[in-house]
Design a protein around this motif. Structure first.
Motif, PDB file in Angstrom:
ATOM      1  N   VAL A 148      -0.980   3.855   1.009  1.00  0.00           N
ATOM      2  CA  VAL A 148       0.292   3.195   0.716  1.00  0.00           C
ATOM      3  C   VAL A 148       0.387   2.998  -0.793  1.00  0.00           C
ATOM      4  N   GLY A 149       1.248   3.776  -1.415  1.00  0.00           N
ATOM      5  CA  GLY A 149       1.386   3.735  -2.868  1.00  0.00           C
ATOM      6  C   GLY A 149       0.707   4.929  -3.502  1.00  0.00           C
ATOM      7  N   GLY A 151       0.726   5.719  -6.881  1.00  0.00           N
ATOM      8  CA  GLY A 151       0.659   5.583  -8.330  1.00  0.00           C
ATOM      9  C   GLY A 151      -0.701   6.034  -8.829  1.00  0.00           C
ATOM     10  N   GLY A 154      -3.413   5.083  -6.222  1.00  0.00           N
ATOM     11  CA  GLY A 154      -3.299   5.890  -5.016  1.00  0.00           C
ATOM     12  C   GLY A 154      -3.729   7.328  -5.239  1.00  0.00           C
ATOM     13  N   ASP A 175       5.416   5.860   0.283  1.00  0.00           N
ATOM     14  CA  ASP A 175       5.924   5.389  -1.006  1.00  0.00           C
ATOM     15  C   ASP A 175       7.446   5.416  -0.973  1.00  0.00           C
ATOM     16  N   THR A 176       8.050   4.664  -1.892  1.00  0.00           N
ATOM     17  CA  THR A 176       9.506   4.653  -1.998  1.00  0.00           C
ATOM     18  C   THR A 176      10.001   5.518  -3.149  1.00  0.00           C
ATOM     19  N   ASP A 177       9.103   5.933  -4.025  1.00  0.00           N
ATOM     20  CA  ASP A 177       9.490   6.735  -5.177  1.00  0.00           C
ATOM     21  C   ASP A 177       9.472   8.213  -4.809  1.00  0.00           C
ATOM     22  N   SER A 180       7.046  10.505  -6.765  1.00  0.00           N
ATOM     23  CA  SER A 180       5.659  10.393  -6.305  1.00  0.00           C
ATOM     24  C   SER A 180       5.453  11.166  -5.010  1.00  0.00           C
ATOM     25  N   SER A 195       9.132   1.764   2.482  1.00  0.00           N
ATOM     26  CA  SER A 195       8.300   0.685   1.961  1.00  0.00           C
ATOM     27  C   SER A 195       7.159   0.377   2.921  1.00  0.00           C
ATOM     28  N   ALA A 217      -0.767  -0.859  -3.608  1.00  0.00           N
ATOM     29  CA  ALA A 217       0.543  -1.346  -4.036  1.00  0.00           C
ATOM     30  C   ALA A 217       0.475  -1.852  -5.474  1.00  0.00           C
ATOM     31  N   ASN A 218       1.632  -1.927  -6.114  1.00  0.00           N
ATOM     32  CA  ASN A 218       1.687  -2.382  -7.504  1.00  0.00           C
ATOM     33  C   ASN A 218       1.684  -3.905  -7.624  1.00  0.00           C
ATOM     34  N   SER A 222       2.758  -7.743  -2.207  1.00  0.00           N
ATOM     35  CA  SER A 222       3.018  -6.591  -1.340  1.00  0.00           C
ATOM     36  C   SER A 222       1.732  -6.113  -0.680  1.00  0.00           C
TER      37      SER A 222
END
Length: 359
Positions: A148-149, A151, A154, A175-177, A180, A195, A217-218, A222
């Motif tokens: 999850v994530g 970035g 991740g 991810d939501t981006d 990515s 999300s 997560a960032n 979250s």
């Protein structure tokens, strides 16, 4: 005013075909030029086939002049027939020619039209293919890793998992981006757009059947919510969470994380050590980088190692895992190896290029 989620909002209530665009299954990509060339070749082949068929049976056709068909006439007739123009100046008059037009020329005309409108059909075919692959994937996916994530944390986690031998298709990125997700898809990873704080998104990613969940997560809040939701769905999964502040570690533990990594403090300690012992930092970096050099690994004990001391082994043993508890090699509990233990040790990693040279 807070809007309640309706059935159409929950991903788990949607049919598989409506998840196209939410879940992306990796597949080979074809450049636009290649796709156009393939369609042109298909159209030319259909045209050539029609020309050959008409020319072979040219005696069964008549033009407005009443004479026979030349090769140019056959090319002309095939072209106007497949393009559905049909000027009527050349017509089949024999029973065999008319039968060939019904059984052969008409299917070729349909094929030719499919090639002409190939862009639209390609989109429809792509969606259908993705829907089918999503349906198959959701039924078969088991023992995978959900990250999850995607970035920096991740991506590093995925790199380590891939180095350990897991196939890219067994790793799911949430991810939501979109950028990515595109980067993850380019690596052959399965992606889910949404999300990780939403339970339906995690369920679509197959968290309830996953072997492990990596929460990268960032934000710490979250991470806590994702960990709590993932633990509720997958009581037996290994959940590893990253947190920025050490004061939130206990929240991650209480939420169900098996391991918690404090990213900011770990980086800060390495930065501080680098000011006076840079070689130590280099060695730590080498140990946590799985691609080459030295790496920390875990393995089962061999039958002939039971009863022995981990301090006297040929490998550099750092600790003994007994049950779910880790004992350092200098602790009393780790004096003797027991059956069922696992060893944390330092192993040498051979780069792929070096493996190829030796083989």
């Amino acid at each position: 005013m807070i809007r309640r989620l309706t059935a159409s909002d929950r991903l788990t209530d949607r049919p598989d075909h409506s998840l196209v665009g939410v879940i992306r299954i990796p597949e080979g990509t074809v450049s636009p030029v290649t796709a156009i060339v393939r369609r042109v070749i298909g159209a030319v082949l259909a045209l050539v086939a029609a020309v050959v068929i008409v020319y072979i049976d040219r005696d069964g056709y008549r033009d407005v002049n009443g004479d026979g068909l030349s090769l140019l006439d056959a090319i002309y007739y095939a072209t106007v027939s497949l393009s559905t123009t049909g000027y009527g100046d050349i017509t089949p008059w024999s029973p065999s020619a008319r039968l060939v037009n019904v059984l052969v020329i008409t299917p070729l005309r349909v094929l030719f039209l499919i090639v002409l409108v190939g862009t639209t059909l390609a989109v429809l075919t792509e969606r259908s293919r993705q829907a089918f692959k999503i349906q198959v994937w959701r039924k078969k996916v088991r023992d995978h890793v959900v990250v999850v994530g995607f970035g920096t944390k991740g991506r590093s986690a995925v790199s380590a998992v891939l180095t350990d031998g897991m196939k890219p298709g067994q790793i799911v990125i949430v991810d939501t981006d979109q950028n990515s997700l595109d980067a993850a898809s380019a690596l052959g990873l399965v992606t889910v757009h949404g999300s990780g704080t939403r339970s339906d998104v995690l369920r679509v990613a197959g968290v309830d059947r996953a072997r492990a969940v990596v929460v990268a997560a960032n934000r710490d809040d979250s991470a806590v919510l994702i960990t709590l939701t993932a633990r509720e769905m997958a009581p037996k999964a290994q959940i590893v969470s990253a947190v920025r502040e050490a004061e939130n570690v206990h929240l991650l533990r209480q939420s169900g994380a098996d391991s918690v990594v404090v990213s900011s403090e770990t980086a800060g300690r390495l930065l501080g050590m680098a000011t006076h012992t840079p070689n130590v930092v280099d060695m730590v970096e080498d140990l946590i980088t799985p691609d080459s050099g030295l790496a920390i690994a875990e393995r089962d004990v061999e039958p002939d190692e039971v009863g022995g001391s981990p301090r006297h082994m040929s490998e550099i043993v750092l600790g003994v895992v007994r049950g779910k508890k880790l004992y350092r090699v200098d602790s009393v509990e780790a004096d003797a190896i027991e059956e069922g233990d696992r060893l944390l040790y330092v192993r040498k990693v051979t780069p792929p290029a070096e493996n190829e040279e030796t083989s």
